[in-house]
Each structure stands twice: as structure tokens, then as C-alpha cells.
Design a protein around this motif. Structure first.
Motif, PDB file in Angstrom:
ATOM      1  N   ASN A  31      -2.302   0.423  -4.042  1.00 26.03           N
ATOM      2  CA  ASN A  31      -1.451  -0.769  -3.897  1.00 26.03           C
ATOM      3  C   ASN A  31      -0.429  -0.722  -5.012  1.00 26.03           C
ATOM      4  OD1 ASN A  31      -4.511  -2.002  -3.049  1.00 26.03           O
ATOM      5  ND2 ASN A  31      -2.810  -2.235  -1.618  1.00 26.03           N
ATOM      6  N   GLU A  32       0.777  -0.281  -4.649  1.00 27.42           N
ATOM      7  CA  GLU A  32       1.719   0.128  -5.685  1.00 27.42           C
ATOM      8  C   GLU A  32       2.293  -1.034  -6.490  1.00 27.42           C
ATOM      9  OE1 GLU A  32       5.326   1.993  -4.341  1.00 27.42           O
ATOM     10  OE2 GLU A  32       5.487   3.165  -6.179  1.00 27.42           O
ATOM     11  N   TYR A  33       2.793  -2.040  -5.791  1.00 28.26           N
ATOM     12  CA  TYR A  33       3.460  -3.119  -6.524  1.00 28.26           C
ATOM     13  C   TYR A  33       3.415  -4.398  -5.697  1.00 28.26           C
ATOM     14  CZ  TYR A  33       7.657  -2.469  -3.576  1.00 28.26           C
ATOM     15  OH  TYR A  33       8.539  -2.386  -2.528  1.00 28.26           O
ATOM     16  N   HIS A  74       3.792   9.342 -12.642  1.00 30.44           N
ATOM     17  CA  HIS A  74       3.100  10.194 -11.674  1.00 30.44           C
ATOM     18  C   HIS A  74       3.336   9.700 -10.254  1.00 30.44           C
ATOM     19  CE1 HIS A  74       0.575  12.948 -14.020  1.00 30.44           C
ATOM     20  NE2 HIS A  74       0.500  11.995 -14.937  1.00 30.44           N
ATOM     21  N   GLU A  75       3.841  10.588  -9.415  1.00 25.30           N
ATOM     22  CA  GLU A  75       4.001  10.253  -8.002  1.00 25.30           C
ATOM     23  C   GLU A  75       2.719  10.583  -7.243  1.00 25.30           C
ATOM     24  OE1 GLU A  75       6.614   8.826  -6.524  1.00 25.30           O
ATOM     25  OE2 GLU A  75       5.875   8.929  -4.485  1.00 25.30           O
ATOM     26  N   SER A  76       2.377  11.862  -7.196  1.00 29.45           N
ATOM     27  CA  SER A  76       1.163  12.266  -6.487  1.00 29.45           C
ATOM     28  C   SER A  76       0.577  13.478  -7.197  1.00 29.45           C
ATOM     29  CB  SER A  76       1.464  12.614  -5.022  1.00 29.45           C
ATOM     30  OG  SER A  76       1.997  13.921  -4.903  1.00 29.45           O
ATOM     31  N   PRO A  83      13.336  12.248   1.639  1.00 26.25           N
ATOM     32  CA  PRO A  83      11.928  12.591   1.804  1.00 26.25           C
ATOM     33  C   PRO A  83      11.104  12.117   0.605  1.00 26.25           C
ATOM     34  CG  PRO A  83      13.185  14.540   1.176  1.00 26.25           C
ATOM     35  CD  PRO A  83      14.180  13.445   1.454  1.00 26.25           C
ATOM     36  N   ASP A  84       9.948  11.579   0.869  1.00 26.07           N
ATOM     37  CA  ASP A  84       9.119  11.002  -0.206  1.00 26.07           C
ATOM     38  C   ASP A  84       7.672  11.459   0.015  1.00 26.07           C
ATOM     39  OD1 ASP A  84       7.732   9.390  -1.974  1.00 26.07           O
ATOM     40  OD2 ASP A  84       8.935   7.601  -1.604  1.00 26.07           O
ATOM     41  N   GLY A  85       6.945  10.824   0.950  1.00 25.79           N
ATOM     42  CA  GLY A  85       5.596  11.284   1.242  1.00 25.79           C
ATOM     43  C   GLY A  85       5.622  12.689   1.841  1.00 25.79           C
ATOM     44  N   ASP A 102       7.165  13.946 -11.525  1.00 27.72           N
ATOM     45  CA  ASP A 102       7.488  12.748 -12.306  1.00 27.72           C
ATOM     46  C   ASP A 102       8.690  12.113 -11.622  1.00 27.72           C
ATOM     47  OD1 ASP A 102       8.339  10.847 -14.148  1.00 27.72           O
ATOM     48  OD2 ASP A 102       8.362  12.223 -15.857  1.00 27.72           O
ATOM     49  N   ASP A 103       8.455  10.998 -10.919  1.00 30.07           N
ATOM     50  CA  ASP A 103       9.532  10.424 -10.106  1.00 30.07           C
ATOM     51  C   ASP A 103      10.460   9.521 -10.895  1.00 30.07           C
ATOM     52  OD1 ASP A 103      11.291   9.540  -8.282  1.00 30.07           O
ATOM     53  OD2 ASP A 103       9.889   8.248  -7.199  1.00 30.07           O
ATOM     54  N   GLU A 104      11.434  10.134 -11.489  1.00 29.74           N
ATOM     55  CA  GLU A 104      12.587   9.396 -11.991  1.00 29.74           C
ATOM     56  C   GLU A 104      13.733  10.393 -11.948  1.00 29.74           C
ATOM     57  OE1 GLU A 104      11.933   6.998 -15.448  1.00 29.74           O
ATOM     58  OE2 GLU A 104      13.847   5.988 -15.149  1.00 29.74           O
ATOM     59  N   ASP A 157      15.871  16.307  -8.893  1.00 27.98           N
ATOM     60  CA  ASP A 157      16.386  15.124  -8.184  1.00 27.98           C
ATOM     61  C   ASP A 157      15.250  14.199  -7.739  1.00 27.98           C
ATOM     62  OD1 ASP A 157      18.890  16.071  -8.586  1.00 27.98           O
ATOM     63  OD2 ASP A 157      19.295  16.602  -6.496  1.00 27.98           O
ATOM     64  N   ARG A 158      14.532  13.650  -8.709  1.00 24.89           N
ATOM     65  CA  ARG A 158      13.429  12.697  -8.477  1.00 24.89           C
ATOM     66  C   ARG A 158      12.267  13.345  -7.722  1.00 24.89           C
ATOM     67  NH1 ARG A 158      14.782   7.221  -5.907  1.00 24.89           N
ATOM     68  NH2 ARG A 158      12.553   7.083  -6.364  1.00 24.89           N
ATOM     69  N   PRO A 159      11.405  14.036  -8.408  1.00 19.53           N
ATOM     70  CA  PRO A 159      10.238  14.646  -7.746  1.00 19.53           C
ATOM     71  C   PRO A 159       9.269  13.587  -7.232  1.00 19.53           C
ATOM     72  CG  PRO A 159      10.664  15.668  -9.882  1.00 19.53           C
ATOM     73  CD  PRO A 159      11.484  14.417  -9.821  1.00 19.53           C
ATOM     74  N   GLU A 160       9.065  13.582  -5.923  1.00 20.00           N
ATOM     75  CA  GLU A 160       8.091  12.639  -5.344  1.00 20.00           C
ATOM     76  C   GLU A 160       6.806  13.414  -5.030  1.00 20.00           C
ATOM     77  OE1 GLU A 160       8.550   9.142  -4.578  1.00 20.00           O
ATOM     78  OE2 GLU A 160      10.662   8.848  -4.174  1.00 20.00           O
ATOM     79  N   TRP A 161       6.350  13.431  -3.776  1.00 14.42           N
ATOM     80  CA  TRP A 161       5.035  14.001  -3.493  1.00 14.42           C
ATOM     81  C   TRP A 161       5.025  15.534  -3.562  1.00 14.42           C
ATOM     82  CZ3 TRP A 161       1.085  11.498   0.160  1.00 14.42           C
ATOM     83  CH2 TRP A 161       1.179  10.101   0.133  1.00 14.42           C
ATOM     84  N   ASN A 185       0.351   2.106  -8.643  1.00 16.49           N
ATOM     85  CA  ASN A 185      -0.372   3.224  -8.054  1.00 16.49           C
ATOM     86  C   ASN A 185       0.391   3.701  -6.836  1.00 16.49           C
ATOM     87  OD1 ASN A 185      -2.146   1.049  -9.343  1.00 16.49           O
ATOM     88  ND2 ASN A 185      -3.255   2.973  -9.593  1.00 16.49           N
ATOM     89  N   CYS A 186       1.148   4.724  -7.053  1.00 19.60           N
ATOM     90  CA  CYS A 186       2.095   5.186  -6.048  1.00 19.60           C
ATOM     91  C   CYS A 186       1.364   6.091  -5.072  1.00 19.60           C
ATOM     92  CB  CYS A 186       3.260   5.868  -6.748  1.00 19.60           C
ATOM     93  SG  CYS A 186       4.577   6.255  -5.622  1.00 19.60           S
ATOM     94  N   ALA A 187       1.562   7.369  -5.178  1.00 17.33           N
ATOM     95  CA  ALA A 187       0.833   8.253  -4.280  1.00 17.33           C
ATOM     96  C   ALA A 187      -0.459   8.708  -4.945  1.00 17.33           C
ATOM     97  CB  ALA A 187       1.707   9.410  -3.851  1.00 17.33           C
ATOM     98  N   ASN A 201       0.831  -1.212   0.000  1.00 18.37           N
ATOM     99  CA  ASN A 201       0.000   0.000   0.000  1.00 18.37           C
ATOM    100  C   ASN A 201       0.863   1.259   0.000  1.00 18.37           C
ATOM    101  OD1 ASN A 201      -0.156  -1.560   2.822  1.00 18.37           O
ATOM    102  ND2 ASN A 201       0.255   0.618   3.217  1.00 18.37           N
ATOM    103  N   ASP A 202       0.296   2.308  -0.610  1.00 19.85           N
ATOM    104  CA  ASP A 202       1.016   3.582  -0.744  1.00 19.85           C
ATOM    105  C   ASP A 202       0.049   4.726  -0.414  1.00 19.85           C
ATOM    106  OD1 ASP A 202       2.772   5.714  -1.676  1.00 19.85           O
ATOM    107  OD2 ASP A 202       3.891   4.178  -2.741  1.00 19.85           O
ATOM    108  N   GLY A 203      -0.114   5.703  -1.270  1.00 16.14           N
ATOM    109  CA  GLY A 203      -0.966   6.860  -0.960  1.00 16.14           C
ATOM    110  C   GLY A 203      -2.389   6.462  -0.626  1.00 16.14           C
ATOM    111  N   GLU A 244      -0.331   6.684 -11.517  1.00 17.94           N
ATOM    112  CA  GLU A 244       0.394   5.523 -12.068  1.00 17.94           C
ATOM    113  C   GLU A 244       1.864   5.890 -12.239  1.00 17.94           C
ATOM    114  OE1 GLU A 244      -3.378   3.588 -14.490  1.00 17.94           O
ATOM    115  OE2 GLU A 244      -1.964   4.825 -15.610  1.00 17.94           O
ATOM    116  N   GLU A 245       2.729   5.212 -11.479  1.00 17.92           N
ATOM    117  CA  GLU A 245       4.143   5.589 -11.480  1.00 17.92           C
ATOM    118  C   GLU A 245       4.983   4.659 -12.381  1.00 17.92           C
ATOM    119  OE1 GLU A 245       6.377   5.125  -7.891  1.00 17.92           O
ATOM    120  OE2 GLU A 245       7.632   6.874  -8.229  1.00 17.92           O
ATOM    121  N   ASN A 246       5.597   3.633 -11.813  1.00 16.39           N
ATOM    122  CA  ASN A 246       6.577   2.842 -12.582  1.00 16.39           C
ATOM    123  C   ASN A 246       5.929   1.770 -13.449  1.00 16.39           C
ATOM    124  OD1 ASN A 246       9.085   4.038 -11.572  1.00 16.39           O
ATOM    125  ND2 ASN A 246       8.383   3.243  -9.587  1.00 16.39           N
TER     126      ASN A 246
END
Ligand code: FEO
Ligand code: CA
Ligand code: CA
Ligand code: CA
Length: 725
Positions: free
Chosen positions: A160-162, A363-365, A599-601, A382-384, A478-482, A264-266, A134-136, A279-281
Motif C-alpha cells: 500500500n504505497e501512499y 527502492h522501486e522493486s 513503462p513502470d511495472g 532507484d526511482d528518481e 531515466d527513473r529506474p522503476e521495476w 511501499n512501492c513495488a 495498492n502497488d506491488g 520503500e520508495e518515496n
């Protein structure tokens, strides 16, 4: 950014009648044994997890962080860093209680069966159970009888991301051969879990057999809307999807339908009451038995290259038994993923919609903001490594009085990408046919987006969002997360948005390279030099950037920015790279006690507190020996003062957070406890959550042993107050 489902927030610190922490320590000193066995502070000590008496004393003298503009203060003391060896439990501050709420495999939909413990469930059973990893998440309250929102009952949507196939199947991925049954179970564990949460007599539980209980999986029927819907690149081989396999019908789809949502990430949500899943990776779930075109001479090859599609993927083997996920057999299928998907949480029969106007990337969040003119924008990362930050501005205003009018607000508007300048200003660059790229020509004249008319050009810009951002010279991050937006409350009136930049091991070198303007760079392969917004070489600890929109409006084309924090370890003198020393602006409280990294969430609650969750090496080794296990901190956006609220079990990240509208219940996600264990020894690193609790928050449902399980925990304050107060 206030929705009608959320309270107005003139909230002061709760006035607690519980014993002060000094009282509690006095009791510990008086009778350590009585305390532990359940004296007045026993519950508090249990909830404090690994907190030792020494830890209590070292943190107790930190005064509460006082309120400031838009910020209600922090009223708890940091839990100690969870240094190695990491205890197999979650810790929260003294005065709080944490309990297991829902875990992978728990029944959430009508007909669901209890988790077997040995992962012997079939795909059909998994379809009715809480998904994996589970994620976001977001809590949508029901309306009370008096018309107000109900903080004791709601629909909880959880990503539920992966999946980790060694844990998902009793024999792992390879034992007894790989079968369609395994593919279907893995697909069934992805997506979104929708469940009904209810508090009865003080205990939170998942409502058994609730009609709201629902799973979205990798095979759920969805529609595609917005400018890219129906484009030729969105038309795929049509299959009949059955338990036994996917069979081509001989037809092509019309580019307006899709099956499933994955990685489904955040998340986000809308002020009209829908859930947004990101939808992320997605590239990792595709593969092929044949050679995949990743060249620069074909349109598909360039798309595969820029989005990281390959024959091996991330090691999933879906394509071996499900030809829909073989990118040679079905080359357009990846184009149906990488979107933001809108879900109606209260209508289990509704069809989710992929909203193409928000662009296609990892897409992260997504975080919305409504400004004083009722204009609405959605901020996204965009998380990469070396990807971009975006915003979508809806063409129409948000209509708070008539929610139905917002139904298709996400289909029409403008997608922008961010450029961060060295002078702490920035621009939003519109990704539209008119925009002039670095090559001096409008995007409509760029061969990547060539089309019969501007409608087709726009469709291609959205399907190839990364390439459009390359073409206009956006800033590689540098990897944009939430993303998260600071509530405009208690005198704070800016449009201020934060984004976590988790790390980047591909920045800074003697031979720098950038994402090529012609969109030909392979995903994650560039090595840009450091810049003002990303100032560290091979950024280990990450940072958080924030910006304020010019004129306090979401429609602004410019902004000012600064770094809220450069994360680091204030207790080490290790300097891996000249720019990687600890020089962040964390105002740790007490000194050094709340260092955090990766930092992520990131999420602002409705009361103005900033919560940040981390995703680093979960065993607290290497660069993390002082920072400890992954954690969640609470920060003051005015001063940067930070306190540690929660620590994770071994090899788990903390991701996903939401609250009930009254702020008195917080749900937090713990993902991949015991990550990287194998089918031969699933509990090699963790047996959480059953290592911490015999039963779940409802007080009766046992937690079967056998393997670690990603879970959502529920946290309450023992004095009944607002979380964080
Ligand atoms: Fe799924 Fe970028 O974390
Ligand atoms: Ca994340
Ligand atoms: Ca992780
Ligand atoms: Ca992450």
C-alpha cells in the motif's frame, strides 16, 4: 530464478475448446441483442468491456504470436486503446473475465469491518482493512495435501504505497483542522496488506477473519539487520506510540529497531518463501515545523539534500501531530526508511526485517535470480530522475534443500551499481571501502564515508548509497522503476534482466550537470546530457533496458546491454524534441495497436511471458491521445511483439501483478482511480470499481458507492487456460 513454490515450466499453449473469436463475431452479426444479453459469448463480451464490434473485427485477424526460445507465445488479441473519454472500467481481451477482488477498506484481518463507503473509518478500523493505493504484490500458495502447491489457496501480500488525504477522510485533509487521529489513519493505510485468498466453487474471495490476515503500517515494530544496523546514524529518538500521540521516552534507540514501513512501492520475493517490500518515496512523509538543514556543510544536511528531505515534504502533515516524523526534532528517523523489508507471509506474528545490505535509496522493486552455481543476486532500481540501477550479490549460495539456511542470506554480500557504456557493455561497480572513486581515492578515504574501521565505512556507504554511487561514477538513468528477470526455461539460459525507465524531464540541455561525485547534488536536480542508455532529451514515453550477465552468472562484474523498447506513439508525427520522435522497436501487433508509454511495472511470469504496466496521464490527453489510458501489455522478449491485455479506468495506473502457480489466475493492481479528486467531490473523475461491478468476485459482497478505491482485480481465462496463452 525458479523457487520451490513454482512449477517447472514446460508449458504449451492451452488447447481451448471455446468458440473461436470468428465464431463469436458470427454470433454477434447474427444476433447482436442476444449476444449482449448473455448468449454463449455474453460473458466474453462483458469481460471485453468497451470492446466494440468494430474493435473486435479490426483486431481479430492478428494471428497468435508463436512460441520461441523461452517464450510460450501470446494467444489473445489486443484490447483496443482506451482513448478519451476513458470509460470507468477495466477492459480485458475477449475470452477473459475480470472481477473485483479486494479494494481499499475491505476487511482482511480478524475483527475487520466492511468498508463504510464514506471513509468514516477510524485508524483502528483501517488497521484491520486493506490499505490504500495498492502497488506491488505476490501470491504465496499454500501446500496441498499431496505436498504440491495449491493454486486455489494462498497468502497474497500487497503493498500500500501512499494515501490521498482528500479521499482518505470524509472532509479531506484540512476540514475541521488536522488531528493526530488523521495522522494515525493515514499511517494505518500505508504499508503492506497480507490476506488469505481462496477459490471456492470457482469464485475467488478474501477469507474473512483469516489468521493470516495482517497489516503492516507506518507504526509496526520491525528490526534492522545487516551492516548498517546499530550505526550512530540509525539511532533515533525513542517514542511511546499511542493513538493519542507519540511521546519521547527520553532514550535513544539502539539503531537496530524501526517503527513502520512507508511508500511501499513495488516488491519482490525470495526463493525461500518470503515477501520483499520496497520503500520508495519515504522522504515525502517527513516534514518539519522548523527550518530543515539541507546544506552541504553538515552530514545531516547532505543526507537531507541528497535524499530530498524538506520541511514541506509531499504535503503530508504527519509531523504536525507526530514528532517522530519531524526531521528537526528527530533527524535520524529518515535513515530508518528507504530499505528493502523482508516479511514472512505465513507467520502473522513474525517481525519484519529491514535488510540494510541492499542499500538505501528510493527502492522501486527487487528481482532475484539464482544462477546454475546456486549463487543469488537481487536487481533493483532507484526511482528518481537521474538515479541508478543496483544489484546485491549474496555472499553465500542459495540452499534450495534447506530453506532455513537462507534466513539471513540478505545480510551478507556486496552491493554493486551499474555503469552503462556507449559500446553496449557495462560494469558492476562494488560499493565497498576498497573501491576507488572518481576522485582517485578509495571510498574509505572519502569524507562522506569516513569511519573508525571498514565496518563503519560500509555502514555509511549503505546509509548513503546514492552518494557512494555518485562517487564511483555510475550511470544516471531515466527513473529506474521495476526490474524483472527472464526465466531460464525452454532453451533460454542467459541471466537476462530488464528494467523500466519510465520517463525523465530532466535530461538534455545546453548546460548539462551531473550528480556531483562528492554527493552534494540535491535529489532530482541534475540535468545530464543524453547517453547511449538514455538516448532521449526530456524522455516523455520512457524505455526499457535489459542486460545479460557475462558468463551467465549473477556474480559477473560486467554485462552487455541493449534497449528492449523505446516507447512511443506510432500514430503521431509530433516531435517535441529532436530525440523524442517515435523510433522505438515496439513490434506492435497489429501495427500500432499496442503502443504504450511510461513503462513502470515489469514482470515475467513463470511461463516466460513479459508483462509491462504503465503509469502515465490517466485521462489519455496530451501526449497520450492515441495510446489511451494506462494499460498492461504482454510482450515477446525475443521479438518485441506486444499486445495490450488490459486498460485502466480514468486517472488510474496499473501496478502490481502476480499469478497462482498454475498460471490460471492473475491478480492485477489498479492504483488511484480518479486521482486528484477532492473531498468535496470524490467521484469527480471515477467511481471505480463500483462503477463496473455490483458485487465482488465472490458473487455476494456488495461494492458500496461513495468514492473511487484502489483495488486488486482477479482475471481468469474463460476456457480455464493459462493467462496469456
Ligand atoms: Fe512508486 Fe516509482 O513508482
Ligand atoms: Ca511504480
Ligand atoms: Ca501514478
Ligand atoms: Ca511510476
Amino acid at each position: 530464478m525458479k523457487g520451490k513454490s513454482h512449477p517447472t515450466n514446460d508449458v504449451t499453449l492451452s488447447t481451448s475448446t471455446s468458440p473461436s473469436i470468428l465464431d463469436v463475431i458470427d454470433q454477434v452479426n447474427a444476433s447482436r441483442r442476444r449476444f449482449v444479453q448473455g448468449g454463449v459469448g455474453g460473458v466474453a463480451l462483458a469481460s471485453a468491456g468497451g470492446l466494440t464490434l468494430g474493435g473486435l473485427i479490426s483486431t481479430v485477424h492478428a494471428a497468435p504470436v508463436p512460441p520461441g526460445p523461452g517464450f510460450p507465445g501470446i494467444g489473445f488479441e489486443s484490447v483496443p486503446a482506451m482513448r478519451a473519454p476513458v470509460a470507468d472500467r477495466v477492459t480485458v481481451p475477449l475470452g477473459y473475465t475480470v472481477q473485483a477482488f479486494v479494494a481499499w477498506g475491505d476487511p482482511i484481518a480478524p475483527g475487520g469491518t466492511a468498508f463504510a463507503g464514506d471513509a468514516s473509518e477510524t485508524a483502528a478500523q483501517q488497521m484491520l482493512q486493506f490499505g490504500a493505493h495498492n502497488d506491488g504484490m505476490h501470491f504465496f500458495p499454500f501446500a496441498s495435501r499431496d505436498g504440491s502447491v495449491d493454486s486455489n489457496r494462498g497468502v497474497l501480500c500487497v503493498n500500500n504505497e501512499y494515501t490521498h488525504e482528500e479521499i482518505l477522510f470524509p472532509d479531506g485533509q484540512v476540514g475541521n483542522g488536522y488531528t493526530i487521529a488523521k495522522t494515525r489513519k493515514s499511517q494505518a493505510a500505508h504499508g503492506v496488506s497480507v490476506l488469505e485468498a481462496r477459490k471456492i466453487r470457482g469464485n475467488w474471495s478474501v477469507v474473512k477473519g483469516s489468521r493470516y490476515g495482517r497489516r503492516l503500517t507506518a507504526n509496526t515494530f520491525m528490526t534492522v539487520s545487516g551492516p548498517a544496523a546499530g550505526h550512530a546514524l540509525m539511532k533515533t529518538v525513542e517514542y511511546t506510540i499511542a493513538d493519542t500521540g507519540s511521546t519521547p521516552t527520553g532514550n535513544s534507540s539502539d539503531g537496530r529497531v524501526a517503527y513502520g514501513t512507508i511508500n511501499n512501492c513495488a516488491n519482490g520475493y525470495t526463493p525461500w518463501g518470503t515477501y520483499l517490500t520496497c520503500e520508495e518515496n519515504f522522504n515525502g512523509n517527513f516534514g518539519s515545523k522548523s527550518v530543515v538543514d539541507t546544506g552541504t556543510s553538515t552530514e545531516i544536511g547532505k543526507l537531507n539534500r541528497r535524499y530530498g528531505i524538506s520541511a514541506a515534504g509531499f504535503g503530508y502533515r504527519w509531523h504536525e501531530t507526530d514528532p517522530r516524523f519531524d526531521v528537526v526534532t528527530n533527524p535520524n528517523e529518515p535513515h530508518l526508511f528507504g530499505w528493502v523489508v523482508e516479511v514472512d507471509p505465513f507467520n502473522p506474528g513474525s517481525t519484519p526485517v529491514k535488510r540494510t545490505a541492499l542499500g538505501r535509496f528510493k527502492h522501486e522493486s527487487v528481482q532475484y535470480v539464482v544462477d546454475t552455481a546456486s549463487r543469488i543476486a537481487f536487481y533493483m532500481g532507484d526511482d528518481e530522475r537521474n538515479e541508478y540501477i543496483y544489484k546485491f550479490v549474496a555472499a553465500r549460495k542459495f540452499n534450495a534443500a534447506r530453506p532455513a539456511l537462507n534466513r539471513n542470506l540478505l545480510d551478507t554480500g556486496t552491493l554493486y551499481v551499474a555503469r552503462f557504456n556507449a559500446d553496449l557493455t557495462g560494469q558492476w561497480i562494488a560499493l565497498t571501502p576498497d573501491t576507488i572513486g572518481l576522485d582517485g581515492v578509495a571510498l574509505r578515504a572519502n569524507p562522506n564515508f569516513a569511519g573508525a574501521d571498514d565496518a563503519e565505512v560500509q555502514a555509511k556507504i549503505l546509509i548513503k548509497t546514492r552518494m557512494a554511487a555518485d562517487a564511483v561514477g555510475a550511470t544516471m538513468m531515466d527513473r529506474p522503476e521495476w526490474t524483472g528477470a527472464r526465466p531460464r526455461i525452454n532453451g533460454f539460459d542467459e541471466v537476462e534482466v530488464y528494467c523500466t525507465l519510465t520517463n525523465n524531464n530532466r535530461r538534455g540541455t545546453t548546460t548539462p550537470s551531473s550528480n556531483a561525485a562528492d554527493g552534494s547534488t540535491a535529489a532530482g536536480s541534475a540535468r545530464p546530457p543524453v547517453d547511449a542508455a538514455n538516448p532521449r532529451e526530456d524522455n516523455v514515453y520512457g524505455h526499457i533496458i535489459r542486460w545479460r550477465e557475462t558468463g551467465k552468472t549473477v556474480t559477473a562484474s560486467s554485462f552487455t546491454w541493449d534497449l528492449f523498447v523505446q516507447n512511443g506513439d506510432s500514430a503521431t508525427t509530433k516531435v517535441a524534441k529532436p530525440t523524442n520522435d517515435y523510433k522505438g522497436n515496439i513490434v506492435a501487433d497489429p501495427a500500432g495497436s499496442a503502443d504504450f508509454g511510461a513503462p513502470d511495472g515489469l514482470w515475467f511470469d513463470d511461463f516466460g511471458r513479459l508483462w509491462v504496466q504503465t503509469d502515465q496521464a490517466g485521462n489519455a490527453t496530451g501526449d497520450w491521445v492515441n495510446i489511451g489510458a494506462n494499460c498492461m501489455v504482454c510482450a515477446d522478449p525475443n521479438t518485441g511483439t506486444t499486445r495490450r491485455f488490459l486498460t485502466a479506468p480514468p486517472n488510474a495506473e496499473v501496478t502490481g501483478v502476480t499469478m497462482t502457480p498454475d498460471g490460471k489466475t492473475m491478480f492485477v493492481g489498479l492504483q488511484h482511480p480518479g486521482e486528484d479528486s477532492t473531498a468535496a467531490n470524490p467521484t469527480a473523475f471515477s467511481n471505480w470499481p463500483q462503477s463496473q461491478w455490483a458485487v465482488k468476485a465472490d458473487g455476494v459482497t456488495p461494492l458500496p458507492a461513495g468514492r473511487p478505491r484502489s483495488s486488486v482485480v482477479v482475471i481468469t481465462k474463460d476456457d480455464g487456460g493459462i493467462i496469456g496463452s
